[in-house]
Design a protein around this motif. Structure first.
Motif, PDB file in Angstrom:
ATOM      1  N   ASP A  63       0.828  -1.206   0.000  1.00  0.00           N
ATOM      2  CA  ASP A  63       0.000   0.000   0.000  1.00  0.00           C
ATOM      3  C   ASP A  63       0.864   1.259   0.000  1.00  0.00           C
ATOM      4  OD1 ASP A  63      -2.308  -1.512   0.008  1.00  0.00           O
ATOM      5  OD2 ASP A  63      -2.551  -1.438   2.183  1.00  0.00           O
ATOM      6  N   ILE A  64       1.895   1.265   0.843  1.00  0.00           N
ATOM      7  CA  ILE A  64       2.766   2.438   0.932  1.00  0.00           C
ATOM      8  C   ILE A  64       3.613   2.585  -0.327  1.00  0.00           C
ATOM      9  CG2 ILE A  64       4.674   3.466   2.223  1.00  0.00           C
ATOM     10  CD1 ILE A  64       3.534   2.216   4.740  1.00  0.00           C
ATOM     11  N   ILE A  65       4.100   1.460  -0.857  1.00  0.00           N
ATOM     12  CA  ILE A  65       4.888   1.517  -2.094  1.00  0.00           C
ATOM     13  C   ILE A  65       4.038   2.075  -3.234  1.00  0.00           C
ATOM     14  CG2 ILE A  65       6.047   0.109  -3.835  1.00  0.00           C
ATOM     15  CD1 ILE A  65       6.916  -1.762  -1.573  1.00  0.00           C
ATOM     16  N   GLN A  66       2.792   1.635  -3.316  1.00  0.00           N
ATOM     17  CA  GLN A  66       1.904   2.133  -4.366  1.00  0.00           C
ATOM     18  C   GLN A  66       1.651   3.625  -4.216  1.00  0.00           C
ATOM     19  OE1 GLN A  66      -2.053   0.474  -4.293  1.00  0.00           O
ATOM     20  NE2 GLN A  66      -2.388   0.864  -6.453  1.00  0.00           N
ATOM     21  N   ALA A  67       1.471   4.092  -2.978  1.00  0.00           N
ATOM     22  CA  ALA A  67       1.272   5.521  -2.747  1.00  0.00           C
ATOM     23  C   ALA A  67       2.511   6.317  -3.133  1.00  0.00           C
ATOM     24  CB  ALA A  67       0.914   5.767  -1.278  1.00  0.00           C
ATOM     25  N   ASN A  68       3.695   5.765  -2.899  1.00  0.00           N
ATOM     26  CA  ASN A  68       4.931   6.456  -3.300  1.00  0.00           C
ATOM     27  C   ASN A  68       5.031   6.597  -4.817  1.00  0.00           C
ATOM     28  OD1 ASN A  68       6.012   6.956  -0.738  1.00  0.00           O
ATOM     29  ND2 ASN A  68       6.887   4.909  -0.601  1.00  0.00           N
ATOM     30  N   GLU A  69       4.493   5.626  -5.542  1.00  0.00           N
ATOM     31  CA  GLU A  69       4.496   5.740  -7.003  1.00  0.00           C
ATOM     32  C   GLU A  69       3.638   6.906  -7.466  1.00  0.00           C
ATOM     33  OE1 GLU A  69       6.296   4.294  -9.265  1.00  0.00           O
ATOM     34  OE2 GLU A  69       7.382   3.236  -7.684  1.00  0.00           O
ATOM     35  N   ARG A  70       2.580   7.196  -6.728  1.00  0.00           N
ATOM     36  CA  ARG A  70       1.744   8.351  -7.094  1.00  0.00           C
ATOM     37  C   ARG A  70       2.514   9.652  -6.911  1.00  0.00           C
ATOM     38  NH1 ARG A  70      -2.427   5.006  -4.828  1.00  0.00           N
ATOM     39  NH2 ARG A  70      -2.265   5.961  -2.765  1.00  0.00           N
ATOM     40  N   ILE A  71       3.437   9.678  -5.949  1.00  0.00           N
ATOM     41  CA  ILE A  71       4.293  10.863  -5.794  1.00  0.00           C
ATOM     42  C   ILE A  71       5.188  11.019  -7.016  1.00  0.00           C
ATOM     43  CG2 ILE A  71       6.265  11.772  -4.529  1.00  0.00           C
ATOM     44  CD1 ILE A  71       5.066  11.019  -2.006  1.00  0.00           C
ATOM     45  N   ALA A 141      -0.182  14.696  -3.340  1.00  0.00           N
ATOM     46  CA  ALA A 141       0.266  13.296  -3.431  1.00  0.00           C
ATOM     47  C   ALA A 141       1.162  12.937  -2.253  1.00  0.00           C
ATOM     48  CB  ALA A 141       0.991  13.067  -4.751  1.00  0.00           C
ATOM     49  N   GLU A 142       2.029  13.868  -1.841  1.00  0.00           N
ATOM     50  CA  GLU A 142       2.872  13.622  -0.671  1.00  0.00           C
ATOM     51  C   GLU A 142       2.027  13.439   0.579  1.00  0.00           C
ATOM     52  OE1 GLU A 142       7.233  15.537  -1.150  1.00  0.00           O
ATOM     53  OE2 GLU A 142       5.634  16.985  -0.749  1.00  0.00           O
ATOM     54  N   ALA A 143       1.001  14.272   0.729  1.00  0.00           N
ATOM     55  CA  ALA A 143       0.126  14.146   1.893  1.00  0.00           C
ATOM     56  C   ALA A 143      -0.674  12.851   1.845  1.00  0.00           C
ATOM     57  CB  ALA A 143      -0.815  15.353   1.980  1.00  0.00           C
ATOM     58  N   GLU A 144      -1.076  12.435   0.640  1.00  0.00           N
ATOM     59  CA  GLU A 144      -1.855  11.195   0.516  1.00  0.00           C
ATOM     60  C   GLU A 144      -1.011   9.980   0.898  1.00  0.00           C
ATOM     61  OE1 GLU A 144      -4.885  10.567   0.095  1.00  0.00           O
ATOM     62  OE2 GLU A 144      -5.674  12.537  -0.418  1.00  0.00           O
ATOM     63  N   VAL A 145       0.297  10.029   0.667  1.00  0.00           N
ATOM     64  CA  VAL A 145       1.161   8.949   1.128  1.00  0.00           C
ATOM     65  C   VAL A 145       1.084   8.836   2.649  1.00  0.00           C
ATOM     66  CG1 VAL A 145       3.557   8.189   1.356  1.00  0.00           C
ATOM     67  CG2 VAL A 145       2.726   9.023  -0.827  1.00  0.00           C
ATOM     68  N   ALA A 433      -5.604   9.970  15.006  1.00  0.00           N
ATOM     69  CA  ALA A 433      -6.549  11.067  14.775  1.00  0.00           C
ATOM     70  C   ALA A 433      -5.871  12.426  14.885  1.00  0.00           C
ATOM     71  CB  ALA A 433      -7.708  10.988  15.763  1.00  0.00           C
ATOM     72  N   THR A 434      -4.800  12.524  15.682  1.00  0.00           N
ATOM     73  CA  THR A 434      -4.074  13.791  15.787  1.00  0.00           C
ATOM     74  C   THR A 434      -3.008  13.933  14.701  1.00  0.00           C
ATOM     75  OG1 THR A 434      -2.411  12.859  17.308  1.00  0.00           O
ATOM     76  CG2 THR A 434      -4.405  13.800  18.289  1.00  0.00           C
ATOM     77  N   GLY A 435      -2.773  12.866  13.904  1.00  0.00           N
ATOM     78  CA  GLY A 435      -1.774  12.921  12.847  1.00  0.00           C
ATOM     79  C   GLY A 435      -0.420  12.394  13.266  1.00  0.00           C
ATOM     80  N   ALA A 436      -0.306  11.847  14.477  1.00  0.00           N
ATOM     81  CA  ALA A 436       0.977  11.316  14.922  1.00  0.00           C
ATOM     82  C   ALA A 436       1.390  10.126  14.063  1.00  0.00           C
ATOM     83  CB  ALA A 436       0.890  10.883  16.400  1.00  0.00           C
ATOM     84  N   GLY A 437       2.678  10.057  13.742  1.00  0.00           N
ATOM     85  CA  GLY A 437       3.203   8.950  12.954  1.00  0.00           C
ATOM     86  C   GLY A 437       3.098   9.107  11.470  1.00  0.00           C
ATOM     87  N   ALA A 438       2.445  10.162  10.993  1.00  0.00           N
ATOM     88  CA  ALA A 438       2.218  10.301   9.555  1.00  0.00           C
ATOM     89  C   ALA A 438       3.507  10.491   8.764  1.00  0.00           C
ATOM     90  CB  ALA A 438       1.269  11.473   9.284  1.00  0.00           C
ATOM     91  N   ALA A 439       4.508  11.126   9.366  1.00  0.00           N
ATOM     92  CA  ALA A 439       5.735  11.456   8.636  1.00  0.00           C
ATOM     93  C   ALA A 439       6.851  10.465   8.894  1.00  0.00           C
ATOM     94  CB  ALA A 439       6.201  12.867   9.007  1.00  0.00           C
ATOM     95  N   VAL A 440       6.571   9.368   9.607  1.00  0.00           N
ATOM     96  CA  VAL A 440       7.607   8.370   9.884  1.00  0.00           C
ATOM     97  C   VAL A 440       7.676   7.426   8.692  1.00  0.00           C
ATOM     98  CG1 VAL A 440       8.422   6.591  11.462  1.00  0.00           C
ATOM     99  CG2 VAL A 440       7.171   8.562  12.350  1.00  0.00           C
ATOM    100  N   ALA A 441       8.610   7.661   7.788  1.00  0.00           N
ATOM    101  CA  ALA A 441       8.741   6.835   6.595  1.00  0.00           C
ATOM    102  C   ALA A 441       9.548   5.588   6.864  1.00  0.00           C
ATOM    103  CB  ALA A 441       9.372   7.627   5.465  1.00  0.00           C
ATOM    104  N   ARG A 442      10.534   5.674   7.737  1.00  0.00           N
ATOM    105  CA  ARG A 442      11.359   4.517   8.109  1.00  0.00           C
ATOM    106  C   ARG A 442      11.940   4.794   9.483  1.00  0.00           C
ATOM    107  NH1 ARG A 442      13.858   6.878   3.924  1.00  0.00           N
ATOM    108  NH2 ARG A 442      13.190   5.201   2.535  1.00  0.00           N
ATOM    109  N   ILE A 443      12.377   3.726  10.109  1.00  0.00           N
ATOM    110  CA  ILE A 443      12.939   3.834  11.472  1.00  0.00           C
ATOM    111  C   ILE A 443      14.377   3.370  11.432  1.00  0.00           C
ATOM    112  CG2 ILE A 443      12.712   3.070  13.861  1.00  0.00           C
ATOM    113  CD1 ILE A 443       9.774   2.651  13.363  1.00  0.00           C
TER     114      ILE A 443
END
Length: 445
Positions: A63-71, A141-145, A433-443
């Motif tokens: 799912d995440i890989i597919q969203a990155n392709e949209r970017i 598109a970045e936000a949708e990822v 719901a507060t948006g936490a974790g949205a920008a964590v692409a990798r750890i």
């Protein structure tokens, strides 16, 4: 000078309308939480297995890989818009060498070559608006990822939590089975002494068999959640099943979290930011449609060499879209309607985000209260069962009372475990719901 003096027509996508939000959440504090997108909130569970699965899944999830392709697709669209006052509309070069001859003429070669180019001046900012629209589409598109990432996190945590709950339910049921096997053994001993009846044996066996029948159901639900995890993580089910069966406790209920204020959602919720960029793109499309209705100035030139004869042409051309004004006006009207719809969608996304936080916050608070009450009830039923078992073995309590205490204890323990699972999952829902974790692409390791 005339070209540079012209401003882009249509609404400015960077001047978005304001949307009002309430000052504080209904049951929340008034302090801001800042930017929370980079918070790996799931570490609050202190579950190493879950943290490892999420860390790997962030890079392997389909799912995440597919969203990155949209970017990448949006980036290509953005690259295709040229930030120039004059855009190249067509350029070509050609060359040919033809052999010709006949009975009455000598064989020879004829060479032809030409080079042409055309430019259109962005008099009214149509190209500029197109680039602004492409830029907004890229940001959307970045936000949708990030929206996809949050949805994926919610599913992974729910599946993991449910799997652990079913493991706990299996353990509790096996404890109940052992206790009922002990009760059946005591009852059979009492039957041999004439202190119990066949009816007592039948009741005890039925209660034992009921618990045994619950085991396949919990096992099937555990397996289903592991298979769901394997799909979400893009992992083979076999190794994952072995890892999950190795055992881990049910998820704890971490403290918090802080929710901040509704204004924080405008920058932290990726779905809100995506809707905002969709509005910016729609406003830019209005500018493009408006510019299409106005005159356009182009400059073209050609240089050719045909059989030794050289020539060139160069000059401007002014185009007035007279005949197509009706169609162009209809297109602009449509773009205006789409912009208004995008504005309403953006405002609706803000309202929905506030609702999500307030609902999850309310649910988590009540679930914590329910967990406390059910834990106390389970403790009380445990004590009642121990007393009933002691009195039954001493001959001071009828079997039916012991069996009733057994049923109540088993039910209370499972209810308490289920409530803890619900509260642990709701804690994650509030974080998301507060948006936490949205920008964590990798750890990082």
């Amino acid at each position: 000078m005339m070209i540079t003096a012209c401003a882009a027509v249509g609404p400015n996508p960077s001047d978005l309308p304001e949307t009002r939000v309430q000052a504080a959440f209904d049951e929340g504090a008034s302090g801001t939480v800042g930017v929370v997108g980079a918070n790996a909130f799931w570490s609050g569970y202190q579950d190493r297995t879950l943290s490892r699965l999420i860390a790997g899944g962030l890079e392997t999830s389909l799912d995440i890989i597919q969203a990155n392709e949209r970017i990448r697709a949006a980036a290509a669209d953005l690259q295709g818009t040229q930030p120039l006052a004059a855009q190249i509309t067509g350029d070509s070069a050609s060359a040919s060498r033809v052999r010709s001859g006949g009975e009455d003429q000598a064989t020879g070669y004829t060479s032809n070559s030409s080079l042409s180019a055309g430019f259109v001046f962005d008099l009214f900012g149509g190209a500029r608006r197109a680039r602004e629209g492409a830029s907004a589409a890229y940001a959307s598109a970045e936000a949708e990822v990030q929206v996809t990432r949050l949805a994926w996190l919610a599913e992974v945590i729910n599946a993991y939590s449910d799997a652990r709950f079913n493991q706990q339910a299996l353990a509790l049921t096996r404890e109940t089975i052992r206790a009922r096997e002990g009760t059946l053994e005591v009852t059979r001993n009492m039957l041999s002494l004439g202190l119990a009846t066949d009816y007592d044996i039948a009741q005890t066996e039925a209660l034992l068999q009921t618990a045994q029948a619950d085991l396949p159901s919990y096992e099937a639900q555990f397996n289903a959640q592991v298979y769901r995890l394997s799909t979400l993580l893009n992992l083979q089910a076999g190794p994952l099943m072995a890892q999950m069966q190795a055992g881990s406790g049910a998820l704890r209920i971490p403290p918090g979290p802080g929710t901040g204020v509704p204004a924080d959602l405008l920058r932290n919720r990726p779905d809100v930011r995506a809707a905002q960029q969709d509005l910016a793109q729609a406003l830019a499309e209005v500018g493009v449609a408006t510019a299409d209705m106005l005159p356009s100035l182009s400059l073209s030139g050609t240089v050719s060499d045909s059989g030794g004869t050289q020539g060139w042409s160069f000059g401007p051309r002014l185009s007035l879209p007279v005949a197509g004004q009706g169609v162009l006006a209809a297109t602009r009207t449509r773009r205006l309607s789409e912009a208004r719809s995008a504005d309403l969608a953006w405002r609706a996304s803000v309202a929905a985000a506030v609702e999500d936080v307030q609902t999850s916050q309310s649910n988590l608070r009540r679930l914590r209260q329910r967990v406390t009450a059910l834990d106390e009830a389970a403790t009380s039923y445990d004590r009642a069962y121990d007393l009933a078992r002691t009195n039954f073995e001493a001959g001071a309590l009828p079997l039916v009372d012991l069996l009733d205490a057994d049923r109540q204890r088993a039910s209370a323990r499972l209810q308490a475990a289920s409530a803890r699972n619900d509260a642990a999952a709701e804690w994650a829902a509030l974080q998301i719901a507060t948006g936490a974790g949205a920008a964590v692409a990798r750890i990082a390791d």
